[in-house]
Motif scaffolding. Structure first.
Motif, PDB file in Angstrom:
ATOM      1  N   LEU A   1      58.898  36.743  18.950  1.00 56.82           N
ATOM      2  CA  LEU A   1      57.481  36.381  19.011  1.00 56.82           C
ATOM      3  C   LEU A   1      57.050  35.470  17.865  1.00 56.82           C
ATOM      4  O   LEU A   1      56.328  34.490  18.101  1.00 56.82           O
ATOM      5  N   PRO A   2      57.461  35.708  16.613  1.00 58.42           N
ATOM      6  CA  PRO A   2      57.110  34.746  15.560  1.00 58.42           C
ATOM      7  C   PRO A   2      57.679  33.351  15.829  1.00 58.42           C
ATOM      8  O   PRO A   2      57.047  32.345  15.527  1.00 58.42           O
ATOM      9  N   ALA A   3      58.855  33.290  16.433  1.00 59.63           N
ATOM     10  CA  ALA A   3      59.445  31.987  16.760  1.00 59.63           C
ATOM     11  C   ALA A   3      58.635  31.278  17.843  1.00 59.63           C
ATOM     12  O   ALA A   3      58.412  30.068  17.769  1.00 59.63           O
ATOM     13  N   VAL A   4      58.158  32.024  18.841  1.00 61.43           N
ATOM     14  CA  VAL A   4      57.321  31.436  19.892  1.00 61.43           C
ATOM     15  C   VAL A   4      55.993  30.967  19.292  1.00 61.43           C
ATOM     16  O   VAL A   4      55.517  29.869  19.589  1.00 61.43           O
ATOM     17  N   ALA A   5      55.383  31.770  18.440  1.00 63.01           N
ATOM     18  CA  ALA A   5      54.124  31.383  17.793  1.00 63.01           C
ATOM     19  C   ALA A   5      54.311  30.132  16.941  1.00 63.01           C
ATOM     20  O   ALA A   5      53.445  29.253  16.915  1.00 63.01           O
ATOM     21  N   ALA A   6      55.440  30.007  16.274  1.00 59.79           N
ATOM     22  CA  ALA A   6      55.710  28.839  15.445  1.00 59.79           C
ATOM     23  C   ALA A   6      55.833  27.564  16.270  1.00 59.79           C
ATOM     24  O   ALA A   6      55.633  26.464  15.756  1.00 59.79           O
ATOM     25  N   LEU A   7      56.136  27.691  17.547  1.00 53.21           N
ATOM     26  CA  LEU A   7      56.227  26.530  18.434  1.00 53.21           C
ATOM     27  C   LEU A   7      54.849  26.054  18.897  1.00 53.21           C
ATOM     28  O   LEU A   7      54.755  25.056  19.597  1.00 53.21           O
ATOM     29  N   GLY A   8      53.792  26.774  18.528  1.00 51.24           N
ATOM     30  CA  GLY A   8      52.444  26.331  18.865  1.00 51.24           C
ATOM     31  C   GLY A   8      51.688  27.208  19.838  1.00 51.24           C
ATOM     32  O   GLY A   8      50.605  26.836  20.291  1.00 51.24           O
ATOM     33  N   ALA A   9      52.197  28.368  20.171  1.00 50.16           N
ATOM     34  CA  ALA A   9      51.470  29.270  21.068  1.00 50.16           C
ATOM     35  C   ALA A   9      50.233  29.804  20.358  1.00 50.16           C
ATOM     36  O   ALA A   9      50.300  30.193  19.198  1.00 50.16           O
ATOM     37  N   SER A  10      49.093  29.796  21.054  1.00 51.54           N
ATOM     38  CA  SER A  10      47.885  30.355  20.445  1.00 51.54           C
ATOM     39  C   SER A  10      47.914  31.881  20.467  1.00 51.54           C
ATOM     40  O   SER A  10      47.285  32.525  19.645  1.00 51.54           O
ATOM     41  N   SER A  11      48.665  32.459  21.411  1.00 49.58           N
ATOM     42  CA  SER A  11      48.930  33.897  21.407  1.00 49.58           C
ATOM     43  C   SER A  11      50.190  34.141  22.242  1.00 49.58           C
ATOM     44  O   SER A  11      50.558  33.336  23.087  1.00 49.58           O
ATOM     45  N   CYS A  12      50.846  35.267  21.977  1.00 51.12           N
ATOM     46  CA  CYS A  12      52.059  35.604  22.717  1.00 51.12           C
ATOM     47  C   CYS A  12      52.300  37.100  22.586  1.00 51.12           C
ATOM     48  O   CYS A  12      51.736  37.755  21.711  1.00 51.12           O
ATOM     49  N   GLY A  13      53.131  37.624  23.464  1.00 52.73           N
ATOM     50  CA  GLY A  13      53.409  39.045  23.409  1.00 52.73           C
ATOM     51  C   GLY A  13      54.586  39.418  24.288  1.00 52.73           C
ATOM     52  O   GLY A  13      55.131  38.591  25.023  1.00 52.73           O
ATOM     53  N   ALA A  14      54.976  40.658  24.217  1.00 55.36           N
ATOM     54  CA  ALA A  14      56.082  41.189  25.007  1.00 55.36           C
ATOM     55  C   ALA A  14      55.802  42.643  25.312  1.00 55.36           C
ATOM     56  O   ALA A  14      55.170  43.340  24.527  1.00 55.36           O
ATOM     57  N   ASP A  15      56.251  43.078  26.467  1.00 54.92           N
ATOM     58  CA  ASP A  15      56.165  44.495  26.804  1.00 54.92           C
ATOM     59  C   ASP A  15      57.216  44.822  27.848  1.00 54.92           C
ATOM     60  O   ASP A  15      57.849  43.937  28.401  1.00 54.92           O
ATOM     61  N   THR A  16      57.415  46.094  28.059  1.00 61.35           N
ATOM     62  CA  THR A  16      58.328  46.544  29.090  1.00 61.35           C
ATOM     63  C   THR A  16      57.550  47.419  30.059  1.00 61.35           C
ATOM     64  O   THR A  16      56.575  48.070  29.695  1.00 61.35           O
ATOM     65  N   ALA A  17      57.991  47.399  31.310  1.00 59.50           N
ATOM     66  CA  ALA A  17      57.370  48.199  32.363  1.00 59.50           C
ATOM     67  C   ALA A  17      58.470  48.636  33.314  1.00 59.50           C
ATOM     68  O   ALA A  17      59.640  48.309  33.121  1.00 59.50           O
ATOM     69  N   GLN A  18      58.095  49.342  34.360  1.00 63.92           N
ATOM     70  CA  GLN A  18      59.078  49.814  35.330  1.00 63.92           C
ATOM     71  C   GLN A  18      59.826  48.667  35.992  1.00 63.92           C
ATOM     72  O   GLN A  18      60.971  48.811  36.379  1.00 63.92           O
ATOM     73  N   ASP A  19      59.166  47.502  36.112  1.00 65.22           N
ATOM     74  CA  ASP A  19      59.809  46.375  36.797  1.00 65.22           C
ATOM     75  C   ASP A  19      60.587  45.457  35.858  1.00 65.22           C
ATOM     76  O   ASP A  19      61.118  44.450  36.280  1.00 65.22           O
TER      77      ASP A  19
END
Length: 63
Positions: A35-53
């Motif tokens: 996530l810090p690497a994605v934010a460093a590329l210019g994302a204004s926000s980002c995230g990750a999660d896991t679910a059943q799918d």
């Protein structure tokens, strides 16, 4: 074993939402460095999660 991955894109108000979903159950939350690497590329926000799918990674980019 083949992993299925889908990519979803949406735009609204001069922003793009990019979502990548791994359709494999039982995955741990992504590595803490991703996530810090994605934010460093210019994302204004980002995230990750896991679910059943599977695991989702998402980012919002200004257009």
């Amino acid at each position: 074993m083949t992993d299925a991955v889908s990519l979803h894109l949406a735009d609204q108000d001069r922003q793009a939402l990019i979502v990548v979903l791994s359709h494999r159950t039982g995955l741990a939350v992504t590595d803490e460095r991703v996530l810090p690497a994605v934010a460093a590329l210019g994302a204004s926000s980002c995230g990750a999660d896991t679910a059943q799918d599977g695991r989702r990674l998402w980012a919002v980019l200004d257009l």
